[in-house]
Enzyme design. Structure first.
Site, PDB file in Angstrom:
ATOM      1  N   HIS A  77      13.457   1.601  37.421  1.00  0.00           N
ATOM      2  CA  HIS A  77      13.655   2.571  36.333  1.00  0.00           C
ATOM      3  C   HIS A  77      12.284   3.114  35.939  1.00  0.00           C
ATOM      4  CE1 HIS A  77      15.136   4.432  32.780  1.00  0.00           C
ATOM      5  NE2 HIS A  77      15.258   3.391  31.977  1.00  0.00           N
ATOM      6  N   ASP A  81       8.664   2.121  29.379  1.00  0.00           N
ATOM      7  CA  ASP A  81       8.670   0.715  28.948  1.00  0.00           C
ATOM      8  C   ASP A  81       8.731  -0.225  30.150  1.00  0.00           C
ATOM      9  OD1 ASP A  81      11.266   1.890  29.089  1.00  0.00           O
ATOM     10  OD2 ASP A  81      12.155   0.208  28.026  1.00  0.00           O
ATOM     11  N   HIS A 144      19.923   3.745  32.904  1.00  0.00           N
ATOM     12  CA  HIS A 144      19.957   4.577  31.721  1.00  0.00           C
ATOM     13  C   HIS A 144      19.477   6.008  31.986  1.00  0.00           C
ATOM     14  CE1 HIS A 144      17.068   5.121  27.980  1.00  0.00           C
ATOM     15  NE2 HIS A 144      18.171   5.770  27.755  1.00  0.00           N
ATOM     16  N   HIS A 222      15.323  -6.167  29.543  1.00  0.00           N
ATOM     17  CA  HIS A 222      14.997  -6.506  28.151  1.00  0.00           C
ATOM     18  C   HIS A 222      15.804  -7.746  27.746  1.00  0.00           C
ATOM     19  CE1 HIS A 222      13.037  -2.631  27.288  1.00  0.00           C
ATOM     20  NE2 HIS A 222      14.075  -2.019  27.813  1.00  0.00           N
TER      21      HIS A 222
HETATM   22 FE1  FEO Z   1      15.575   2.966  29.719  1.00  0.00          FE
HETATM   23 FE2  FEO Z   1      14.229  -0.030  28.869  1.00  0.00          FE
HETATM   24  O1  FEO Z   1      14.197   1.734  29.424  1.00  0.00           O
END
Ligand code: FEO
Length: 392
Positions: A77, A81, A144, A222
């Site tokens: 991704h 982050d 995402h 995360h």
């Molecule tokens: Fe869509 Fe944790 O970045």
């Protein structure tokens, strides 16, 4: 900290205890940026961390292996982050190829100078052998971002799920069974509501992909790693993907001289008569992160705003702009609010229409102050919303 995820696979990410804002999402419990190291004949780093934590990532890798021994860096991704440390990582890992899909390479090229990076582009169904293990790839567009991808290691029944199944949750305890289940499920829900809600259709496709895989470990980008409670998080995602309503009424309002608040109280009192779960928020004091979380599983919603300059109160416009972007589904709505000479409920209703949610009746309005008749209309609206919730 126990960082061993599976045989020769380790967590090497960073825990961010102090972050409280994630592009508008209030992260009350901080976050983590998870990266993983697969040690084999070929050594693989799966994802990186947010830029300020690059040196921590390098230090965590070097507890296991010298960075020049890394053969592949997988980027699942491109959001910063997870990719923010790539410039540091690629400079340190001089012998590494970066593996990602074609869209990801394009996005990385817009963020970073990739001219010196050696890419291997993969797509769904591709895999590489690292020796004793296989690393395979599944593109999951819009979970995402358009370039998002899962990585799966069949020998360990391990899915690196990137943002999916994540939580903004800082903990030194890496695994689900080490944390309080209610806490991590609550954080997973808040995360889903604020980051993933608008991608429900893609999540359903992703769940179909997951069903085809033998999974014993889900390692997201995360939060904690799922091992013991995989059925619970998969079942929750199936519900959240369709915004499955609970028997819950949400009332959220913004008031100026307490008239709209009196109407909100009457709606609340009417809803309470039917014994459903009623949540009641003056949005002035509540962060929109909480409201998105409440909306995800509410059956019905009353939205009230006083009128300012012929429209809704600015704080309500801010909340509704945020919620509209998240595209909630399966909710019934009644709007209400006070006005002096030009009702702001027209604008309020237009937000709900844009969200394509069911509107149960025309907005209830009052001129300056609610009369007894208006308050009874509000109580009846509360009963109607509660009845909808009971039918959920
Ligand atoms: Fe869509 Fe944790 O970045």
């Amino acid at each position: 900290m126990n960082t061993k995820v599976s045989e020769n696979i380790y967590w090497v990410g960073s825990v961010d205890y102090n972050v409280r804002d994630f592009h508008g999402y209030r992260t009350e419990r901080g976050s983590t940026y998870n990266a993983y190291l697969i040690l084999d004949k070929k050594n693989v780093l799966v994802d990186t961390v947010k830029a300020p934590f690059a040196s921590e990532l390098i230090s965590n890798i070097e507890k296991h292996i010298s960075t020049d021994k890394i053969d592949y860096v997988i980027c699942n991704h491109a959001e910063p982050d997870h990719s923010g440390s790539l410039p540091v990582v690629m400079a340190k890992c001089k012998n590494a190829k970066i593996i990602c899909d074609a869209k990801c390479k394009e996005i990385l090229g817009l963020y970073y100078d990739i001219s010196e990076w050696n890419f291997e582009i993969v797509k769904t169904g591709d895999s590489i052998s690292t020796g004793a293990k296989t690393v395979s790839f599944i593109e999951t567009p819009m979970v995402h971002w358009p370039e998002s991808m899962f990585t799966y290691v069949p020998e360990d029944k391990l899915l690196f799920s990137m943002d999916a199944f994540g939580q903004h949750y800082a903990s030194s305890l890496r695994f689900d069974y080490e944390n309080t289940l209610q806490t991590i499920m609550d954080e997973a829900k808040t995360y889903y509501a604020n980051i993933v809600m608008l991608y429900g259709r893609q999540i359903l496709k992703t769940l179909d992909v997951a069903k085809e895989l033998d999974i014993q470990i889900i390692a997201p980008s995360h939060g904690i790693i799922w091992t013991k409670h995989i059925p619970e998080i998969i079942a929750a995602y199936a519900d959240w993907a369709v915004c499955k309503p609970n028997k819950k009424v949400l009332i959220m309002y913004s008031t100026m001289w307490k008239s709209t608040e009196k109407m909100a109280v009457a709606v609340r009192d009417g809803a309470n008569e039917l014994g459903v779960d009623v949540r009641f928020y003056n949005i002035k004091d509540i962060h929109k992160t909480v409201l998105a979380d409440e909306i995800l599983d509410a059956a019905s919603i009353a939205i009230g705003s006083a009128t300012l300059n012929q429209g809704v109160m600015p704080e309500m416009a801010s909340v509704l702009t945020y919620i509209k972007g998240l595209k909630p589904q399966n909710k019934s709505v009644i709007c209400f609010g006070s006005y002096g000479w030009a009702p702001g409920t027209k604008e309020l209703t237009s937000y709900v229409e844009a969200m394509k949610l069911e509107i149960l009746q025309p907005a209830i309005t009052c001129k300056y102050c609610p009369t007894a008749e208006v308050l009874e209309k509000c109580r009846e609206a509360g009963r109607q919303l509660a009845q909808k919730a009971l039918e959920a």
